[in-house]
Design a protein around this motif. Structure first.
Motif, PDB file in Angstrom:
ATOM      1  N   PHE A 294       0.761  -1.108  -0.035  1.00  0.00           N
ATOM      2  CA  PHE A 294      -0.016   0.019  -0.030  1.00  0.00           C
ATOM      3  C   PHE A 294       0.870   1.288   0.114  1.00  0.00           C
ATOM      4  CE2 PHE A 294      -1.932   3.484   2.581  1.00  0.00           C
ATOM      5  CZ  PHE A 294      -3.333   3.558   1.689  1.00  0.00           C
ATOM      6  N   TYR A 295       1.744   1.357   0.819  1.00  0.00           N
ATOM      7  CA  TYR A 295       2.788   2.402   0.889  1.00  0.00           C
ATOM      8  C   TYR A 295       3.570   2.760  -0.272  1.00  0.00           C
ATOM      9  CZ  TYR A 295       1.143   3.537   5.825  1.00  0.00           C
ATOM     10  OH  TYR A 295       0.323   3.690   6.792  1.00  0.00           O
ATOM     11  N   ASN A 296       4.136   1.326  -0.939  1.00  0.00           N
ATOM     12  CA  ASN A 296       5.062   1.437  -2.124  1.00  0.00           C
ATOM     13  C   ASN A 296       4.127   2.053  -3.127  1.00  0.00           C
ATOM     14  OD1 ASN A 296       6.985   0.515  -0.673  1.00  0.00           O
ATOM     15  ND2 ASN A 296       6.502  -1.859  -1.393  1.00  0.00           N
ATOM     16  N   GLN A 297       2.705   1.878  -3.376  1.00  0.00           N
ATOM     17  CA  GLN A 297       1.971   2.090  -4.308  1.00  0.00           C
ATOM     18  C   GLN A 297       1.827   3.723  -3.931  1.00  0.00           C
ATOM     19  OE1 GLN A 297       1.596   0.759  -7.141  1.00  0.00           O
ATOM     20  NE2 GLN A 297       2.649  -1.000  -6.169  1.00  0.00           N
ATOM     21  N   LYS A 298       1.784   4.042  -2.835  1.00  0.00           N
ATOM     22  CA  LYS A 298       1.387   5.521  -2.642  1.00  0.00           C
ATOM     23  C   LYS A 298       2.902   6.324  -2.868  1.00  0.00           C
ATOM     24  CE  LYS A 298       0.175   8.702   1.497  1.00  0.00           C
ATOM     25  NZ  LYS A 298      -0.139   8.680   2.884  1.00  0.00           N
ATOM     26  N   GLN A 299       3.922   5.682  -2.669  1.00  0.00           N
ATOM     27  CA  GLN A 299       5.116   6.528  -3.008  1.00  0.00           C
ATOM     28  C   GLN A 299       5.216   6.389  -4.489  1.00  0.00           C
ATOM     29  OE1 GLN A 299       7.200   7.125  -0.526  1.00  0.00           O
ATOM     30  NE2 GLN A 299       9.219   7.611  -1.660  1.00  0.00           N
ATOM     31  N   ASN A 300       4.702   5.697  -5.316  1.00  0.00           N
ATOM     32  CA  ASN A 300       4.482   5.817  -6.775  1.00  0.00           C
ATOM     33  C   ASN A 300       3.834   6.935  -7.219  1.00  0.00           C
ATOM     34  OD1 ASN A 300       6.342   3.633  -7.398  1.00  0.00           O
ATOM     35  ND2 ASN A 300       4.837   2.301  -7.458  1.00  0.00           N
ATOM     36  N   ILE A 301       2.750   7.366  -6.218  1.00  0.00           N
ATOM     37  CA  ILE A 301       1.681   8.142  -6.654  1.00  0.00           C
ATOM     38  C   ILE A 301       2.362   9.538  -6.551  1.00  0.00           C
ATOM     39  CG2 ILE A 301      -0.534   9.443  -5.947  1.00  0.00           C
ATOM     40  CD1 ILE A 301      -1.690   6.687  -5.690  1.00  0.00           C
TER      41      ILE A 301
END
Length: 471
Positions: A294-301
């Motif tokens: 979840f946080y990795n995808q938020k990092q991508n955003i």
């Protein structure tokens, strides 16, 4: 109406509290979890959130949709036809920020501007950003972020759903615990009723003092009170269980008959599988946990947002070229800047760049915050795994100790009953030994429940690693 239904339910339980009908409704833990997973409104809500995220990708792709436009107009004053216009055009945005457009325009009239072209005119053109928005722009950022958001939502949905199922399963085993304690109290009440009858008969033969009947009656009444309290706890836990029971179309499932667990605390795969579960969880990479994903995808955003904000430092230089061809004339494309063309170059440069600097710094700070959140979540998961593992191992050891303790108290009770039978003990000592057995048995039931709840915590935490859908 809701209160009436609850009252009816409690009344039904009360009528049935002294019997355990064989044809009563029973439910296993696996059946219960299946109902929660398929029908609980929260589980359905999480699934719908994924659908919203998918639609947001489609919405972001709309930024690249061709746009078709048409216009029809005429101006006439006092018989003078100023103009009559027919126009149709199409715009096609592309991935690299280049916009392609084409149109056909037919214009007639007596009061046209000098720059207007009479008759039919075909136009084909292109607008190219030469600095800002060439490598990255808002349209591409929105689509990238929507794709990352879908993976982020899927990861979150897995965690939330498993949290719901953990809460449901532990509620089930608390319900089982209260049911087994109620059964225990009921069995003890039956034993003490028989003991009171035996004591009264023995008194009739003059073999014991009358005070023993008072002792037996007091013990029975004490256990009857405990039975009523255990029954109340069973009713409360049944109502808590009912909160998780839903029917298709998310209709409330109202219990109209007695319901009992078909699973017991004694027979569960957890007692043989707990070591395998611990090894399996410890072999997992924390980075593959849904919470970290979840946080990795938020990092991508946030990386996408930072990249977009960086574009604001670049000057906006847009080059536009249009090729024209009059209706009825042969096209002459080359050279591009010889005839039938129009071009323009537009330049915008913010002087102080204060907004761009602020937005870019904010984007970097948000990235750093997310990195810190990821580190905290990683540490939290690591501690949870270690805590749940220690709980499982400790409670498993306690189960063995509690079982042995219970067996010893039962031996002492049997020995005391034997001594009482030969006149070397008293009913008071038997009751004291019996109370110890009951306390030990309740402790044994409680420890088994704690073990299963800790096992469930680790089991559903492990399920969060199974995220093949978002790899």
């Amino acid at each position: 109406m809701r209160k009436v239904n609850n009252s009816v339910f409690i009344f039904i339980l009360f009528l049935s509290q002294f019997t355990f009908a064989q044809d009563s409704l029973k439910i296993s833990s696996s059946e219960f979890i299946s109902v929660v997973k398929n029908y609980h409104p929260l589980a359905i809500k999480y699934q719908l959130q994924n659908k919203i995220a998918k639609e947001e990708i489609t919405q972001a792709r709309g930024g690249f949709d061709p746009v078709l436009a048409a216009k029809l107009g005429e101006k006439n004053i006092d018989g003078t036809r100023y103009y009559e216009q027919k126009n149709i055009e199409i715009g096609i945005p592309t991935w690299y920020g280049i916009d392609i457009h084409g149109s056909y325009n037919h214009l007639e009239g007596d009061k046209l501007n000098a720059s207007d072209t009479r008759g039919g005119l075909y136009q084909f053109g292109v607008t190219i950003p030469l600095a800002k928005n060439l490598l990255y722009d808002k349209r591409r950022a929105m689509l990238d972020q929507a794709k990352f958001a879908l993976k982020m939502t899927e990861a979150e949905q897995i965690v939330l759903t498993n949290d719901l199922l953990l809460d449901a399963e532990n509620t089930y085993w608390e319900w089982v615990q209260n049911y087994e304690i109620y059964k225990l109290k009921s069995e003890i009440v039956d034993i003490n009723r028989k003991r009171l009858d035996f004591t009264r008969k023995t008194l009739d033969f003059g073999e014991i003092p009358a005070i023993d009947t008072i002792e037996a009656l007091s013990q029975l009444q004490s256990f009857e009170l405990q039975q009523q309290d255990a029954f109340l706890n069973f009713v409360k836990s049944t109502q808590q269980l009912q909160l998780f029971l839903w029917k298709d179309n998310q209709q409330i499932y109202e219990l109209t008959e007695m319901i009992y667990p078909s699973d017991g605390l004694e027979n569960h795969l957890a007692y043989s599988d707990f070591e395998f579960l611990i090894n399996e969880v410890e072999s997992q990479e924390l980075n593959s946990h849904s919470s970290i994903l979840f946080y990795n995808q938020k990092q991508n955003i946030l990386e996408s947002e930072k990249r977009l904000k960086w574009q604001s430092f670049l000057p906006k230089i847009d080059f536009t070229y249009n090729f024209f061809n009059k209706e009825g004339y042969s096209a002459d494309y080359i050279p591009f800047f010889d005839n039938n063309f129009q071009y323009g170059l537009k330049l915008e440069i913010p002087i102080f760049q204060r907004e761009a600097r602020a937005n870019y710094e904010i984007a970097k700070i948000k990235l750093h915050q997310n990195i810190l959140d990821t580190q905290i979540k990683t540490r939290e998961l690591d501690v949870k795994i270690e805590t749940y593992k220690n709980e499982i191992l400790n409670f498993h050891t306690q189960i063995d100790l509690s079982r042995n303790n219970l067996q010893n108290y039962r031996k002492l009770l049997n020995a005391e009953e034997t001594r009482y039978g030969i006149g070397e003990s008293s009913l008071f000592l038997i009751n004291s030994r019996e109370n110890k057995v009951i306390d030990a048995q309740e402790k044994y039931i409680s420890i088994r429940t704690k073990f299963l709840k800790s096992f469930n915590k680790l089991k559903w935490l492990k399920e969060n690693f199974l995220v093949t859908s978002i790899n």
